[in-house]
Design a protein around this motif. Sequence first.
Motif, PDB file in Angstrom:
ATOM      1  N   ALA A   1       8.525 -37.955 -11.704  1.00  0.00           N
ATOM      2  CA  ALA A   1       9.068 -36.687 -11.225  1.00  0.00           C
ATOM      3  C   ALA A   1      10.592 -36.678 -11.169  1.00  0.00           C
ATOM      4  O   ALA A   1      11.187 -35.652 -10.834  1.00  0.00           O
ATOM      5  N   GLN A   2      11.222 -37.790 -11.514  1.00  0.00           N
ATOM      6  CA  GLN A   2      12.686 -37.836 -11.548  1.00  0.00           C
ATOM      7  C   GLN A   2      13.227 -37.773 -12.974  1.00  0.00           C
ATOM      8  O   GLN A   2      14.250 -37.143 -13.231  1.00  0.00           O
ATOM      9  N   THR A   3      12.514 -38.416 -13.918  1.00  0.00           N
ATOM     10  CA  THR A   3      12.954 -38.368 -15.324  1.00  0.00           C
ATOM     11  C   THR A   3      12.170 -37.332 -16.123  1.00  0.00           C
ATOM     12  O   THR A   3      12.551 -37.004 -17.250  1.00  0.00           O
ATOM     13  N   TYR A   4      11.043 -36.849 -15.570  1.00  0.00           N
ATOM     14  CA  TYR A   4      10.141 -35.882 -16.214  1.00  0.00           C
ATOM     15  C   TYR A   4       9.384 -36.458 -17.408  1.00  0.00           C
ATOM     16  O   TYR A   4       8.812 -35.718 -18.212  1.00  0.00           O
ATOM     17  N   GLU A   5       9.366 -37.758 -17.524  1.00  0.00           N
ATOM     18  CA  GLU A   5       8.630 -38.399 -18.608  1.00  0.00           C
ATOM     19  C   GLU A   5       7.175 -38.623 -18.206  1.00  0.00           C
ATOM     20  O   GLU A   5       6.886 -39.011 -17.077  1.00  0.00           O
ATOM     21  N   VAL A   6       6.266 -38.355 -19.169  1.00  0.00           N
ATOM     22  CA  VAL A   6       4.847 -38.616 -18.924  1.00  0.00           C
ATOM     23  C   VAL A   6       4.603 -40.112 -19.051  1.00  0.00           C
ATOM     24  O   VAL A   6       4.906 -40.721 -20.075  1.00  0.00           O
ATOM     25  N   GLU A   7       4.055 -40.714 -17.996  1.00  0.00           N
ATOM     26  CA  GLU A   7       3.847 -42.156 -17.981  1.00  0.00           C
ATOM     27  C   GLU A   7       2.442 -42.557 -18.422  1.00  0.00           C
ATOM     28  O   GLU A   7       2.236 -43.643 -18.956  1.00  0.00           O
TER      29      GLU A   7
ATOM     30  N   TRP B   1       7.599 -26.694  -9.556  1.00  0.00           N
ATOM     31  CA  TRP B   1       6.947 -26.990 -10.824  1.00  0.00           C
ATOM     32  C   TRP B   1       5.864 -25.949 -11.071  1.00  0.00           C
ATOM     33  O   TRP B   1       4.975 -25.759 -10.235  1.00  0.00           O
ATOM     34  N   VAL B   2       5.948 -25.277 -12.224  1.00  0.00           N
ATOM     35  CA  VAL B   2       5.001 -24.218 -12.559  1.00  0.00           C
ATOM     36  C   VAL B   2       4.273 -24.575 -13.856  1.00  0.00           C
ATOM     37  O   VAL B   2       4.905 -24.752 -14.903  1.00  0.00           O
ATOM     38  N   SER B   3       2.965 -24.675 -13.781  1.00  0.00           N
ATOM     39  CA  SER B   3       2.170 -25.014 -14.968  1.00  0.00           C
ATOM     40  C   SER B   3       1.858 -23.757 -15.768  1.00  0.00           C
ATOM     41  O   SER B   3       1.626 -22.687 -15.206  1.00  0.00           O
TER      42      SER B   3
ATOM     43  N   ILE C   1       2.613 -33.353  -6.289  1.00  0.00           N
ATOM     44  CA  ILE C   1       3.738 -34.282  -6.295  1.00  0.00           C
ATOM     45  C   ILE C   1       3.660 -35.158  -5.052  1.00  0.00           C
ATOM     46  O   ILE C   1       3.391 -34.664  -3.951  1.00  0.00           O
ATOM     47  N   THR C   2       3.887 -36.457  -5.218  1.00  0.00           N
ATOM     48  CA  THR C   2       3.803 -37.374  -4.092  1.00  0.00           C
ATOM     49  C   THR C   2       4.868 -37.058  -3.040  1.00  0.00           C
ATOM     50  O   THR C   2       5.896 -36.456  -3.339  1.00  0.00           O
ATOM     51  N   ALA C   3       4.610 -37.498  -1.809  1.00  0.00           N
ATOM     52  CA  ALA C   3       5.495 -37.184  -0.691  1.00  0.00           C
ATOM     53  C   ALA C   3       6.899 -37.741  -0.872  1.00  0.00           C
ATOM     54  O   ALA C   3       7.873 -37.169  -0.361  1.00  0.00           O
TER      55      ALA C   3
END
Length: 325
Positions: A260-266, A196-198, A238-240
Amino acid sequence: MHRRLTFLTLGFVVAAGLQAPACAYMVYVSNEKDNTVSVVDSQTKEVLRTIDVGQRPRGITISRDGKFIYLCASDDDTIEIIDTTTYEIVGSLPSGPDPELFVLSPDGKTLYVANEDDNLVTVIDLESKEVRAEVPVGVEPEGMGISPDGKSMVNTSETTNMAHFIDTETNEITHNVLVDSRPRFAEFKPDNSEVWVSAEIGGTVSVIDNTSREVKHKITFEIPGLRSEAIQPVGVRITADGKKAYVALGPANRVAVVDAQTYEVEKYVLVGQRVWQLAFTPDQKAIISTNGVSNDITFIDVATDEPVQSVTVGSLPWGVVVSPN
């Protein structure tokens, strides 16, 4: 009656003492403007010590055994080594000019340093304290990330707008991946599948497939009442278990929580002003943000994604790392 109450009270005290205490970790924060490192107790949320260091401290990490802090003293063109027992500077490393960020190899033996002024990644052997290699990269390198298996390292160049994949065995670039404007940070997923690159100015996080080395998704952010220009992603963690990611959003004063699986902001967690970097505690019960303009750090509960407490540190806090035990 008085004796009975005293006995009962003592019984409660003893029982309480038998309970396992909450685990305290030391949190180390680099303060860019006043040239210090703040040492914060994660349990009491108090500053225990302030360490005077070199000029413009930014990138900060810790040895795998927790004995030494490595600190980029950017304007002194060096990396300082700090003993975590005495809080004394006990040595330095040959960093190259203007070290800004670095990443430690999984085995703890090698440090990879971004040298912003001369467009290099410097590879340092920590045992010999010597430069093993210099890798030419794009213009204004900053973000650094290393794969969990230690085989690949990613550097991001702010002006070239690329993520450079470097083979850690040959110290050569294998892939250059174009991302959005001013990439600032790179974080591998724990299962080694993605990077993941910001992009601070682009306002996105590019999710790069670590096999094809292609961008597979771009995460965008929208906060009601804020202009898009104010949302500037920087630090990423990112969590373990690979299920949840946190993204520091700079002047938006928030940390985004992303599936981190759907890429949706929660969720967007409101913290201090100008959020730079992030670090988990080793038990991953909390994540800590550095808030540059408000001169504090914020502890966020990972279970609830709620801010727990902010702690005032030094001037312009930039980087953060937590002791491994």
